[in-house]
Design a protein around this motif. Structure first.
Motif, short mmCIF file in Angstrom:
data_model
loop_
_atom_site.label_atom_id
_atom_site.label_comp_id
_atom_site.label_asym_id
_atom_site.label_seq_id
_atom_site.Cartn_x
_atom_site.Cartn_y
_atom_site.Cartn_z
N ILE A 35 0.84 -1.19 0.00
CA ILE A 35 0.00 0.00 0.00
C ILE A 35 0.88 1.24 0.00
CG2 ILE A 35 -1.68 1.34 1.32
CD1 ILE A 35 -2.88 -1.11 0.09
N ASN A 36 0.47 2.23 -0.81
CA ASN A 36 1.16 3.51 -0.86
C ASN A 36 0.19 4.59 -0.40
OD1 ASN A 36 2.90 5.61 -1.36
ND2 ASN A 36 2.82 5.45 -3.58
N HIS A 37 0.26 4.95 0.88
CA HIS A 37 -0.70 5.91 1.45
C HIS A 37 -0.24 7.34 1.18
CE1 HIS A 37 -3.71 7.62 4.07
NE2 HIS A 37 -2.75 8.30 4.70
N HIS A 38 -0.98 8.03 0.28
CA HIS A 38 -0.69 9.42 -0.03
C HIS A 38 -1.39 10.32 0.98
CE1 HIS A 38 1.07 9.16 -4.21
NE2 HIS A 38 0.73 7.90 -3.94
N MET A 39 -0.65 11.25 1.55
CA MET A 39 -1.23 12.16 2.53
C MET A 39 -1.90 13.34 1.83
SD MET A 39 1.98 11.93 5.15
CE MET A 39 2.61 10.30 5.60
N GLU A 40 -2.83 13.98 2.54
CA GLU A 40 -3.56 15.12 1.96
C GLU A 40 -2.59 16.23 1.55
OE1 GLU A 40 -6.28 18.43 3.95
OE2 GLU A 40 -7.37 16.51 3.79
N SER A 41 -2.88 16.84 0.41
CA SER A 41 -2.06 17.97 -0.06
C SER A 41 -2.97 19.07 -0.56
CB SER A 41 -1.11 17.51 -1.17
OG SER A 41 -1.83 16.99 -2.27
#
Length: 213
Positions: A35-41
């Motif tokens: 899993i590649n969890h992208h953080m809010e931007s």
């Protein structure tokens, strides 16, 4: 993107054949999935009418897969060449001015990196830390969507230069050998992609087989 990923895996497969020709303890090859969890931007303050109606990219967690080849110049110090493909996932964007929403598919992207590996404790259980950098590329794809209020939104592909970004990463993991030359690798790394207009921060967690001699 699919052809690029296929070429990368062919290169990694050829690298595996080198293991039989190298001294014990110098070569490591692994495949992984996770899993590649992208953080809010982004921020609502970045809203610009007629230009940027959906300024916030919510956090999301697409899957990723890939492989790596590492060469150790010392028993505890090595360099790792890593390639990973991050898949698409559905994302809901919101227009802060009127509450209109837009459901999109995030683009696939390919990351290629070179990292330093420090693996001080060799054995059946071998923890390590890593630090490195590389490049991240998204495909040349134009897509059209319709908002919940019926407005058409065209998302043009970025220019050639904007589709390629620099990345840095750092993390840690462990190799757990099941047999003398085969085991399981667990890896967690924090990655920052210097994209425009926002930096993309993500946390990668992967698991997969490792061949380690």
């Amino acid at each position: 993107m699919r052809n690029t990923a296929l070429i990368c895996f062919v290169i990694l497969a050829l690298a595996v054949s080198l293991q039989a020709q190298t001294e014990a303890g110098t070569v490591q090859f692994s495949l992984f999935y996770g899993i590649n969890h992208h953080m809010e931007s982004g921020s609502v303050e970045d809203f610009v009418s007629g230009y940027n109606h959906f300024p916030v990219m919510p956090s999301h967690s697409p899957t990723n897969f890939g492989g790596s080849f590492a060469y150790f110049i010392m028993p505890w110090l090595g360099f790792e060449y890593d390639m990973r493909v991050t898949g698409r996932t559905e994302l809901l964007l919101t227009d802060p001015s009127d509450g209109d929403t837009l459901t999109i598919q995030t683009p696939k992207h390919l990351s290629i990196s070179l990292s330093v590996l420090l693996e001080p404790l060799k054995g059946r259980i071998s923890p390590y830390v890593m630090l490195g950098g590389g490049i991240d590329r998204i495909p040349d794809v134009d897509e059209t969507y319709t908002t919940s209020m019926g407005y058409e939104v065209i998302m043009d592909s970025p220019s050639e230069n904007d589709r390629l970004d620099i990345l840095v990463q750092g993390g840690a993991g462990v190799n757990a050998l099941v047999y003398s030359y085969f085991g399981i690798r667990a890896d967690v790394r924090y990655m920052v992609i210097f994209a425009d207009p926002y930096k993309v921060r993500s946390l990668n967690a992967t698991l997969g087989p490792v061949s380690y001699t």
